[in-house]
Write a protein that holds these residues in place. Structure first.
Motif, PDB file in Angstrom:
ATOM      1  N   ASP A   1       4.352 -17.618   0.590  1.00  0.00           N
ATOM      2  CA  ASP A   1       3.084 -18.013   0.670  1.00  0.00           C
ATOM      3  C   ASP A   1       2.574 -17.175   1.817  1.00  0.00           C
ATOM      4  OD1 ASP A   1       0.659 -18.839   0.577  1.00  0.00           O
ATOM      5  OD2 ASP A   1       1.146 -20.835   1.311  1.00  0.00           O
ATOM      6  N   PHE A   2       1.701 -16.153   1.747  1.00  0.00           N
ATOM      7  CA  PHE A   2       1.259 -15.395   2.916  1.00  0.00           C
ATOM      8  C   PHE A   2      -0.068 -16.101   3.434  1.00  0.00           C
ATOM      9  CE2 PHE A   2       3.999 -12.286   0.748  1.00  0.00           C
ATOM     10  CZ  PHE A   2       4.444 -11.590   2.132  1.00  0.00           C
ATOM     11  N   GLY A   3      -0.416 -17.280   2.824  1.00  0.00           N
ATOM     12  CA  GLY A   3      -1.530 -17.881   3.050  1.00  0.00           C
ATOM     13  C   GLY A   3      -2.904 -17.429   2.492  1.00  0.00           C
TER      14      GLY A   3
ATOM     15  N   GLN B   1     -11.243 -15.987   1.438  1.00  0.00           N
ATOM     16  CA  GLN B   1     -10.614 -16.961   1.186  1.00  0.00           C
ATOM     17  C   GLN B   1      -9.719 -17.204  -0.146  1.00  0.00           C
ATOM     18  OE1 GLN B   1     -10.672 -19.956   3.476  1.00  0.00           O
ATOM     19  NE2 GLN B   1     -11.406 -18.507   4.654  1.00  0.00           N
ATOM     20  N   ARG B   2      -9.275 -16.096  -0.474  1.00  0.00           N
ATOM     21  CA  ARG B   2      -8.558 -15.959  -1.588  1.00  0.00           C
ATOM     22  C   ARG B   2      -7.005 -16.089  -1.259  1.00  0.00           C
ATOM     23  NH1 ARG B   2     -10.232 -10.893  -4.765  1.00  0.00           N
ATOM     24  NH2 ARG B   2      -8.475 -11.353  -6.152  1.00  0.00           N
ATOM     25  N   PRO B   3      -6.132 -16.437  -1.909  1.00  0.00           N
ATOM     26  CA  PRO B   3      -4.652 -16.306  -1.751  1.00  0.00           C
ATOM     27  C   PRO B   3      -4.126 -14.950  -1.348  1.00  0.00           C
ATOM     28  CG  PRO B   3      -5.054 -17.907  -3.550  1.00  0.00           C
ATOM     29  CD  PRO B   3      -6.229 -17.109  -3.336  1.00  0.00           C
TER      30      PRO B   3
ATOM     31  N   ALA C   1      -0.907  -8.555  -4.759  1.00  0.00           N
ATOM     32  CA  ALA C   1      -0.055  -8.098  -5.963  1.00  0.00           C
ATOM     33  C   ALA C   1      -0.336  -6.892  -6.619  1.00  0.00           C
ATOM     34  CB  ALA C   1      -0.300  -9.395  -6.965  1.00  0.00           C
ATOM     35  N   GLN C   2      -1.774  -6.652  -7.081  1.00  0.00           N
ATOM     36  CA  GLN C   2      -2.031  -5.316  -7.491  1.00  0.00           C
ATOM     37  C   GLN C   2      -2.114  -4.283  -6.774  1.00  0.00           C
ATOM     38  OE1 GLN C   2      -5.873  -5.535  -9.625  1.00  0.00           O
ATOM     39  NE2 GLN C   2      -5.754  -3.134 -10.550  1.00  0.00           N
ATOM     40  N   ARG C   3      -2.630  -4.317  -5.559  1.00  0.00           N
ATOM     41  CA  ARG C   3      -2.548  -3.283  -4.568  1.00  0.00           C
ATOM     42  C   ARG C   3      -0.980  -2.999  -4.194  1.00  0.00           C
ATOM     43  NH1 ARG C   3      -7.143  -2.298  -1.713  1.00  0.00           N
ATOM     44  NH2 ARG C   3      -9.024  -3.154  -2.534  1.00  0.00           N
ATOM     45  N   LEU C   4      -0.202  -3.711  -3.973  1.00  0.00           N
ATOM     46  CA  LEU C   4       1.150  -3.324  -3.712  1.00  0.00           C
ATOM     47  C   LEU C   4       1.684  -2.612  -5.070  1.00  0.00           C
ATOM     48  CD1 LEU C   4       3.834  -3.201  -1.948  1.00  0.00           C
ATOM     49  CD2 LEU C   4       4.362  -5.412  -2.872  1.00  0.00           C
TER      50      LEU C   4
ATOM     51  N   GLN D   1      -2.079  -8.949   8.895  1.00  0.00           N
ATOM     52  CA  GLN D   1      -0.571  -9.226   9.030  1.00  0.00           C
ATOM     53  C   GLN D   1       0.294  -8.979   7.920  1.00  0.00           C
ATOM     54  OE1 GLN D   1      -1.129 -13.197  10.507  1.00  0.00           O
ATOM     55  NE2 GLN D   1      -1.494 -12.728  12.600  1.00  0.00           N
ATOM     56  N   ALA D   2       0.189  -9.585   6.695  1.00  0.00           N
ATOM     57  CA  ALA D   2       0.718  -9.225   5.662  1.00  0.00           C
ATOM     58  C   ALA D   2       1.028  -7.912   5.151  1.00  0.00           C
ATOM     59  CB  ALA D   2       0.105 -10.251   4.396  1.00  0.00           C
TER      60      ALA D   2
END
Length: 318
Positions: free
Chosen positions: A79-81, A87-89, A95-98, A286-287
């Protein structure tokens, strides 16, 4: 086999420790970014009461050490926060960007690695000839220019002049495989031109050093063809240094795509990082930084393991 397994465990432990140190450095670096996150979100016209309420909601009033361990604990659970701005997870944003960044790096790897190894072997076999000089001049010229210069040069030639490829690589989830290749080929060629020289020169140097060894000369005296001498006798012993430089360049293609993605407006992790820095979306920054650092550490670990497995003498200090 026991010694190799022990070495792998040691390298993995060292990689985990390095990643822990990097996570702390990333968190501290983001903490020292200038400006106020709450003011960035609400604007300069926000009242002090509203700013204080938002800081409390985002947890910015808690001590940095406590926030770091909360953040690290969430990451260990996958969980990256949440994004501070949307305010989205963060996992949903990444997911898609990576996936887009990895597909871009994969295409560039499939082009650059065979090209670099092939050119390196050819340059070694044609050492000090016009072929060797041409390959060296071409690769060194490509690596001498910054990424954005190479990218804009490719756009000028293949998009503006020839019209073969689009100048903007906007990839969505609905594009077909062929369309994705067409859209990402120019960014991939940009990365290929940047990293090929490193891998080519390492391959060339490794092959040249091995071709001068007595066992290679003995193979020639026995009548082995030049191709067999290189492929069967020299190349397997050159795997260790070549794999190292390939792994480092693959890691660079994953973590160093920021400029390329910005130039081509490619919806990858690098573009997300730049947008998040501009918006002061610190949790996403940070993520993204942690993922880039993880790529370098993982590929260095893989290169280290492959090098030692291919050359067991590296297990011993002497």
């Amino acid at each position: 086999m026991h010694a190799v397994l022990k070495m792998v465990v040691q390298r993995v432990a060292l990689g985990v420790l390095t990643l822990l140190v990097v996570s702390a450095l990333v968190f501290i670096s983001v903490e020292f970014l200038p400006g106020d996150v709450a003011e960035q979100i609400l604007g300069q016209s926000a009242t002090p009461e509203t700013l204080a309420a938002l800081r409390d909601q985002l947890g910015l009033n808690t001590p940095p050490v406590e926030r770091y361990f909360d953040w690290l604990g969430g990451i260990l659970q996958g969980d990256f926060g949440q994004s501070v701005i949307s305010q989205r997870p963060i996992t949903e944003l990444l997911a898609q960007r990576l996936g887009n960044t990895l597909s871009l790096a994969l295409l560039a790897t499939l082009i650059s690695v065979p090209l670099a190894v092939g050119l390196g072997i050819l340059a070694a076999l044609k050492r000090n000839t016009w072929v060797d000089r041409t390959i060296n001049i071409g690769t060194l010229t490509a690596i001498s220019f910054p990424e954005y210069f190479v990218a804009y040069g490719l756009i000028l030639v293949f998009s503006v002049k020839l019209g073969w490829f689009p100048s903007i690589s906007i990839v969505s989830g609905t594009v077909t495989f062929a369309e994705r290749i067409h859209l990402t080929l120019l960014p991939s060629l940009t990365l290929t031109m940047i990293v090929t020289a490193h891998m080519m020169r390492m391959t060339r140097a490794s092959i040249i050093n091995l071709l001068a060894l007595p066992y290679v000369e003995m193979a020639r005296l026995k009548g082995a063809s030049q191709r067999r001498v290189v492929v069967v006798h020299a190349l397997p012993n050159a795997i260790a240094p070549i794999v190292n430089v390939i792994a480092l360049n693959i890691a660079y293609m994953i973590a160093g795509v920021v400029i390329v993605e910005v130039v081509f407006v490619y919806p990858g992790l690098g573009q997300l990082l730049v947008d998040s820095v501009a918006k002061r979306d610190v949790t996403v920054v940070q993520a993204a930084c942690l993922i880039f650092a993880s790529a370098f550490i993982i590929f260095n670990l893989v290169a280290d393991v492959i090098s030692i497995v291919s050359n067991p003498r590296l297990l011993h200090r002497k």
